[in-house]
Design a protein around this motif. Structure first.
Motif, PDB file in Angstrom:
ATOM      1  N   UNK A 147     -10.241  -0.989 -19.314  1.00 36.97           N
ATOM      2  CA  UNK A 147     -10.076   1.381 -19.265  1.00 36.97           C
ATOM      3  C   UNK A 147     -11.504   1.954 -18.968  1.00 36.97           C
ATOM      4  N   UNK A 148     -12.299   0.817 -18.875  1.00 36.69           N
ATOM      5  CA  UNK A 148     -13.865   1.097 -18.367  1.00 36.69           C
ATOM      6  C   UNK A 148     -14.136   2.057 -19.307  1.00 36.69           C
ATOM      7  N   UNK A 149     -13.444   2.171 -20.626  1.00 36.46           N
ATOM      8  CA  UNK A 149     -14.214   3.674 -21.071  1.00 36.46           C
ATOM      9  C   UNK A 149     -16.015   3.098 -22.237  1.00 36.46           C
ATOM     10  N   UNK A 150     -16.769   3.773 -23.372  1.00 37.60           N
ATOM     11  CA  UNK A 150     -17.590   3.223 -23.754  1.00 37.60           C
ATOM     12  C   UNK A 150     -17.615   2.813 -25.235  1.00 37.60           C
ATOM     13  N   UNK A 151     -17.103   2.359 -26.381  1.00 40.48           N
ATOM     14  CA  UNK A 151     -16.716   2.626 -27.621  1.00 40.48           C
ATOM     15  C   UNK A 151     -18.302   3.754 -27.878  1.00 40.48           C
ATOM     16  N   UNK A 166     -30.535  -2.865 -28.007  1.00 38.33           N
ATOM     17  CA  UNK A 166     -29.684  -1.837 -28.034  1.00 38.33           C
ATOM     18  C   UNK A 166     -28.910  -2.065 -26.704  1.00 38.33           C
ATOM     19  N   UNK A 167     -27.449  -2.137 -27.063  1.00 40.73           N
ATOM     20  CA  UNK A 167     -26.122  -2.407 -26.357  1.00 40.73           C
ATOM     21  C   UNK A 167     -24.848  -1.244 -26.000  1.00 40.73           C
ATOM     22  N   UNK A 168     -24.629  -1.719 -24.544  1.00 44.25           N
ATOM     23  CA  UNK A 168     -23.073  -0.753 -25.362  1.00 44.25           C
ATOM     24  C   UNK A 168     -21.813  -1.421 -24.762  1.00 44.25           C
ATOM     25  N   UNK A 169     -21.338  -1.217 -25.372  1.00 48.13           N
ATOM     26  CA  UNK A 169     -19.780  -2.567 -25.259  1.00 48.13           C
ATOM     27  C   UNK A 169     -18.671  -1.137 -24.787  1.00 48.13           C
ATOM     28  N   UNK A 170     -17.954  -2.233 -23.386  1.00 46.00           N
ATOM     29  CA  UNK A 170     -17.525  -1.375 -21.969  1.00 46.00           C
ATOM     30  C   UNK A 170     -16.033  -2.019 -22.271  1.00 46.00           C
TER      31      UNK A 170
END
Length: 747
Positions: free
Chosen positions: A485-489, A477-481
């Motif tokens: 912009x530094x925001x997360x999908x 499980x992962x995040x896409x940053x």
């Protein structure tokens, strides 16, 4: 029984009447104990030559009625519930759902529903016992195949409905109601046309109602032994209560209302014990522990066990797969996820699933946003589709060389395979969630388009072997940053309008809520010809994670069953319409060729039941005022009994009825049925109370009139439950109010 032994006969009077004895009126409560008390009193009178025979007849009559009445009521219950079950050979109402769910258990195919699995597994068991193979589709209104024993499945459900009647009688007796009152309680349950109708089809309601009945029965039994803590009888009732609570909760979440009722009763008991200064602390702690085990641990164990059985039986891929995690789906037979290569490499083709409960797959299509960037839409989609396919590209990586694996911290670009565009974000507000940023798809022929650069941040991985930094299919499980912009999908919990095909909204979250599962993702499908399949045992899931995941999805889906303002749903009704029988429900087609069933309560059961709840509240107010103003009150024992039993029934009714006023979901008439049961028992309870000081003859008249009225109304309205044939206009006399809509011509 020594007091009942035959005495020597010393004197006899003519006329067949024993000297010195008053006649015993058997039209009173006919309680066995009362008969014994009367006989014991008469034994201290001068002896009589026929006393022994007379004594025996009294006892035999009292004992026979104690057995004969519930036995006859139970026979009538089974006869009414079993009568003409196969009269309609079509799929009726929600048989289209719950019959189909039973089929999935027989085929072992995983499915999704908003209700817990116990009742549906029992319907699957009914099908198995009936010789059904699970092949019928249960389309609404379709005709059952000639070789399918649907009658057996309906019979299985009818048994639960029939068993409500003896349980109602036994509950009334446990609440110390008279035999007249207990008979009326069981008769009202027997003669309610709504209970009868809903018990005769392949549904969940007869099981839910039965376990609601057994819960109140156990509570009434526990009340009788409350002064015998830790005795064998006390433990028996406590354990039985825990089992009943576990079962009612495992059929439908309406069982939470029964748990609330028992919880309030239990807390009241513990509070009373807390005030007993003579009770040792260790004994008080033992009371808490005993209730924690029997009333919390046992119900939760049964509830969890029903899901464990659900997962074990449904081991094949089915229509419910998308509602579960990717890792869970990989374990199902027939699911292709198990063929995935384990570790993700650059150049791999993937589908990417959001980890938010009830969310779906990252998706794009050629349609553009009507405002904002006006570029290609990015959405969440819940079904398999080629528009879900993405290629993972790196920066300055030769994807034709040996595979290079994607790792935590890598910067990647996600390339939409069909439209040839990259996942992109910029400083434009989202289409619906305007405090987040829009995500779109944009064409780029080089790596310099920084708006398409995303950094992978590993959250966790269920796999226990291999390089801990590598991203794996299904288990990671992962995040896409977004690099710039530094925001997360993020997958939002809202739908796009019709221009977005009602699909889920995707944004980039500038608040960077790294612990929010809606900002987490995992690779679901993974294809790469250069990598070998992972194998069957590479993917393992944990029961408790699947258990929590499924329950959260059930909760969200249940809350999503909201009324559609653009649809005129004639089956729904408001809670205000239920207690006074202001509405009925057509359960099937209404043409002359159909066997028509109309879900409507017996008015002479429902009206007095609702009135009795109001009457109890009024009597409590009257008694309180009389005590405060005039110092008059009922004897303490009688008042405690009135408050204890009446309060329990009233609280049960409130807990099962009032929550529906606070629910945003659609509501139907059958949602009132559990609450109705508590109000039904209130009627004989109050009649007992009001006639306590009347003669046995007067009591017989009162209860006789009530029984006759309920029975007569049942006979009159029974065709709507057993099935109406021919033109419905033939039954127009049964439509007492226009709101019932039994006949269209009178609407």
């Amino acid at each position: 029984m020594d007091n009942l032994k035959r005495r020597h006969i010393t004197q006899q009077h003519h006329g067949g009447i024993e000297a010195g004895y008053d006649p015993i009126d058997l039209n009173d409560e006919e309680d066995f104990c009362l008969a014994k008390e009367k006989i014991h009193h008469y034994h201290h009178r001068p002896p009589s030559p026929r006393l022994g025979i007379y004594d025996q007849r009294i006892i035999q009559w009292a004992a026979q009625k104690r057995v004969a009445i519930p036995f006859i009521l139970t026979l009538l219950a089974f006869w009414t519930r079993f009568r003409d079950l196969s009269r309609s050979q079509s799929v009726v109402w929600d048989e289209a759902h719950f019959g189909k769910f039973g089929s999935y258990y027989l085929k072992h195919e995983f499915y999704f529903d908003v209700h817990p699995p116990l009742g549906k597994m029992l319907n699957g068991l009914a099908g198995w016992l009936s010789g059904y193979d699970g092949s019928f589709e249960f389309k609404s209104g379709s005709t059952y195949p000639e070789d399918m024993n649907f009658w057996g499945m309906r019979l299985f459900n009818a048994v639960w409905g029939a068993l409500m009647i003896p349980v109602a009688y036994a509950t009334a007796r446990q609440f110390d109601m008279s035999m007249w009152a207990s008979t009326l309680a069981a008769t009202m349950v027997l003669c309610d046309t709504a209970y009868l109708c809903i018990s005769r089809f392949i549904l969940l309601d007869s099981m839910l109602l039965f376990f609601t009945c057994t819960t109140l029965y156990c509570l009434s039994g526990l009340r009788r032994v409350r002064d015998q803590p830790f005795s064998k009888r006390w433990w028996t009732w406590m354990i039985a209560m825990g089992v009943s609570l576990g079962c009612v909760l495992s059929v439908k979440w309406v069982g939470l209302f029964a748990i609330a009722l028992v919880g309030v009763y239990t807390l009241q008991e513990l509070w009373d014990l807390f005030g007993d200064v003579q009770l040792p602390v260790r004994v008080y702690i033992a009371h808490w522990l005993a209730r924690s085990v029997t009333l919390i641990a046992i119900p939760l164990s049964i509830y969890a066990a029903s899901f464990a059985a659900h997962f074990a039986i449904l081991y094949k891929s089915g229509p419910g797969d998308p509602q579960m995690s990717s890792l869970f789906q990989a374990q199902l037979e027939g699911n292709k996820f198990s063929e995935n290569p384990l570790e993700i490499a650059y150049g791999s083709q993937v589908t990417i699933k959001n980890q938010g409960f009830g969310s779906g797959l990252l998706h794009s299509h050629i349609q553009t946003y009507p405002e904002g960037s006006r570029q290609q839409q990015i959405t969440i989609y819940h079904h398999a589709d080629t528009n879900n396919d993405w290629l993972i590209h790196g920066l300055d990586i030769d994807e034709q060389a040996e595979p290079r694996f994607v790792q935590d911290g890598d910067t990647v670009r996600l390339f939409h395979k069909l439209t040839k565009k990259y996942l992109y974000s910029q400083q434009i507000p989202g289409p619906i969630t305007t405090n987040h940023l829009e995500v779109s798809a944009r064409r780029s022929d080089n790596d310099t388009l920084s708006g398409s650069h995303w950094t992978i941040e590993l959250v966790d991985d269920d796999a226990s072997n291999g390089d801990p930094k590598r991203i794996r299919a299904l288990s990671s499980r992962f995040r896409l940053r977004h690099n710039e912009l530094g925001c997360l999908l993020r997958s939002e919990a809202v739908q796009l309008p019709q221009w977005g095909f009602k699909q889920g909204e995707i944004t980039c979250d500038p608040e960077s809520k790294s612990t929010d599962p809606r900002n987490w993702w995992n690779v679901e499908e993974h294809r790469n010809e250069k990598l070998p399949p992972a194998g069957k045992n590479a993917y393992r899931t944990k029961f408790w994670r699947d258990f929590v995941h499924l329950n959260v999805v059930m909760w969200r889906s249940n809350n999503g069953l909201i009324p559609d303002p653009d649809k005129d749903d004639k089956l729904t009704s408001a809670p205000t319409q239920w207690p006074l029988v202001s509405v009925g429900l057509r359960m099937c087609g209404w043409s002359e060729k159909h066997i028509k069933f109309f879900l409507l309560g017996n008015p002479l059961v429902w009206w007095p039941s609702f009135a009795s709840i109001l009457a109890f509240g009024l009597m409590m107010a009257v008694y309180n005022i009389r005590m405060r103003r005039h110092g008059y009150q009922l004897p303490p024992d009688q008042m405690n009994y009135f408050v204890s039993v009446g309060g329990t029934l009233t609280l049960g009714w409130f807990f099962h009825y009032l929550p529906f006023f606070m629910m945003g979901r659609v509501t139907y008439l059958h949602h009132y049925f559990p609450a109705l049961y508590f109000s039904i028992l209130m009627v004989p309870f109050l009649l007992d109370h009001f006639t306590a000081h009347h003669s046995s003859k007067q009591r017989a008249i009162v209860f006789g009139v009530a029984l006759t009225a309920v029975g007569a109304a049942f006979v009159f309205f029974s065709p709507i439950a057993f099935g109406m044939t021919g033109p419905v206009e033939n039954y127009a006399s049964r439509m007492w109010f226009r709101s019932w809509k039994l006949v269209d011509s009178r609407e």
